[in-house]
Write an enzyme that holds these catalytic residues in place. Structure first.
Site, PDB file in Angstrom:
ATOM      1  N   GLU A 162       0.810  -1.218   0.000  1.00  0.00           N
ATOM      2  CA  GLU A 162       0.000   0.000   0.000  1.00  0.00           C
ATOM      3  C   GLU A 162       0.845   1.271   0.000  1.00  0.00           C
ATOM      4  OE1 GLU A 162      -3.768   0.073   0.903  1.00  0.00           O
ATOM      5  OE2 GLU A 162      -3.870  -1.990   0.227  1.00  0.00           O
ATOM      6  N   HIS A 230      -3.818   1.990   7.719  1.00  0.00           N
ATOM      7  CA  HIS A 230      -2.429   2.241   7.333  1.00  0.00           C
ATOM      8  C   HIS A 230      -1.674   2.799   8.540  1.00  0.00           C
ATOM      9  CE1 HIS A 230      -4.034   2.895   3.008  1.00  0.00           C
ATOM     10  NE2 HIS A 230      -3.485   1.700   3.082  1.00  0.00           N
ATOM     11  N   CYS A 347      -2.743  11.425   3.713  1.00  0.00           N
ATOM     12  CA  CYS A 347      -3.181  10.532   2.636  1.00  0.00           C
ATOM     13  C   CYS A 347      -3.060  11.214   1.275  1.00  0.00           C
ATOM     14  CB  CYS A 347      -4.635  10.115   2.850  1.00  0.00           C
ATOM     15  SG  CYS A 347      -4.878   8.897   4.146  1.00  0.00           S
TER      16      CYS A 347
END
Length: 416
Positions: A162, A230, A347
């Site tokens: 990711e 995350h 993000c």
């Protein structure tokens, strides 16, 4: 070369919608089915970029990917009768969260002295697994100078990767050699652990990193199950500083010791659970922030407005600013449209240490280009999208035309 850290923010795409596709992302799930406002979302993103350009003197951006993705729709045998998640996936604008675009290792850390980028495969979630071919294509344009950059293929999809959202770097200065920290999860919990340990180790080898300067740490499964899908939802690093929640890692002190063994100058700012609960940290995205070094050498934490609206979070921030720690400023920004879909300031950006002169200038922001982006968004983006609008001919025409207007305005025809 003059190496600088450049934040490449993802421009919110014209298909931005709330389909709740991300299992384990509590904000995304809680806003499933809401009306979204793509124009407002994209303008919030440009305003955030403007602020960082003013504060830091340099800012980049990445563009929305083509949507709807008819290649994915064909592979799903789309005929309009699918489950809602399958119906919505080809419209996802989740590439706006460029912390998941790739893992980046700056030139001072790598064996060949180039900046290495490995696009994330994002295989855990269908709506994100579609991104990497177009993301890689864009990265090869933005960082096309082969004397200074190497853009790799993705990690084999057996292993979930990711990107930079599970990667931190510690160094004395961005242009000096650093220690790279890879955070992974273990499967078996309530929500998927999206970063596989072998993905992190493969990326480190692929980038030609010194094994003595790599640290691999397990994320706390409790944090994952609480919604920290995350690592960047519970930790953020900058130069010598780690700003982290006390429940971020499976073995908190062991994590600190592992980093200290490779980087003795580490300075930890740990937020205790009795000051800010894990749940409140995740709800407000206190750690999904940009921790940056300002021109005067002090550090600033750029947080979502939601932090200022939380009594416990803002009280902690005020105490931190009044203390003698390394973080002197906390700067709230409005990214509510992104936050409602599960992504905060961190993000929305990919950190790349490089010489700005080696980057394709079309992807570097200045005031004139920010004006151009705002004008194009205002003229071409949809005002709002309701769940039933997906797959309507009118919305598809609107979304496709808006992205094309961006490419035309910026002169980036090769990504059409």
């Amino acid at each position: 070369m003059s190496l600088q850290e450049i934040n490449f923010d993802g421009l919110v795409g014209p298909s931005h919608n709330y389909a709740g596709l991300s299992l384990g992302n509590i904000a995304s799930a809680s806003h499933k089915g809401d009306t979204s406002y793509p124009k407002a979302a994209a303008l919030q993103g440009v305003a955030k970029m403007r602020g960082n350009l003013e504060r830091l003197g340099v800012q980049g951006f990445l563009l929305p990917l083509p949507r709807p993705n008819h290649r994915l729709a064909e592979r799903l045998a789309y005929d309009g009768t699918e489950a809602p998640a399958l119906r919505a996936a080809p419209w996802s604008a989740s590439s706006m969260w460029t912390a998941n675009a790739a893992t980046v290792s700056p030139a001072p850390d790598t064996k060949d002295g180039k900046c290495h980028l490995t696009p994330a495969n994002l295989v855990t979630m269908l709506h994100r697994a579609q991104e990497w071919p177009d993301t890689k294509r864009m990265l090869e344009v933005v960082f096309g100078d082969r004397d200074h950059f190497a853009v790799h293929d993705i990690v084999p999809p057996t292993f979930g990767d990711e990107g930079a959202a599970n990667h931190m770097r510690f160094c004395e200065g961005h242009g000096s050699a650093g220690v790279e920290v890879f955070v992974y999860g273990r499967p078996g919990g309530k929500f998927p652990a999206r970063q596989h340990e072998q993905s992190s180790r493969l990326v480190a080898r692929q980038h030609g990193l010194d094994p003595e300067k790599c640290v691999f740490i397990e994320q706390n499964p409790v944090a994952i199950d609480a919604g920290a899908f995350h690592n960047d939802v519970v930790s953020v690093a900058n130069e010598r500083v780690l700003f982290t929640h006390a429940e971020a890692f499976a073995d908190q002190q062991g994590a600190y010791n592992a980093i200290l063994a490779a980087f003795p100058d580490l300075e930890v700012v740990e937020v205790p659970s009795d000051a800010v609960s894990l749940e409140e940290a995740i709800r407000t995205y206190l750690f999904n922030a940009q921790l940056v070094t300002l021109p005067d050498g002090t550090m600033a934490l750029i947080v979502p407005e939601e932090c200022r609206e939380s009594a416990s979070v803002w009280a902690y921030c005020e105490r931190m600013m009044a203390g003698n720690g390394p973080i002197k400023h906390v700067i709230p920004v409005d990214v509510r449209q992104s936050m409602a879909n599960g992504g905060g300031p961190a993000c929305l950006r990919l950190r790349v240490v490089c010489d700005p002169a080696t980057v394709d200038p079309r992807f570097m922001l200045d005031e004139a280009k920010a004006d151009l982006l705002e004008k194009t968004i205002a003229e071409h983006y949809p005002e709002q999208i309701d769940p039933d609008d997906l797959w309507t001919e009118s919305l598809e025409k609107h979304v496709v035309a808006a992205r094309q207007a961006l490419l035309t305005a910026l002169g980036i025809g090769e990504l059409a």
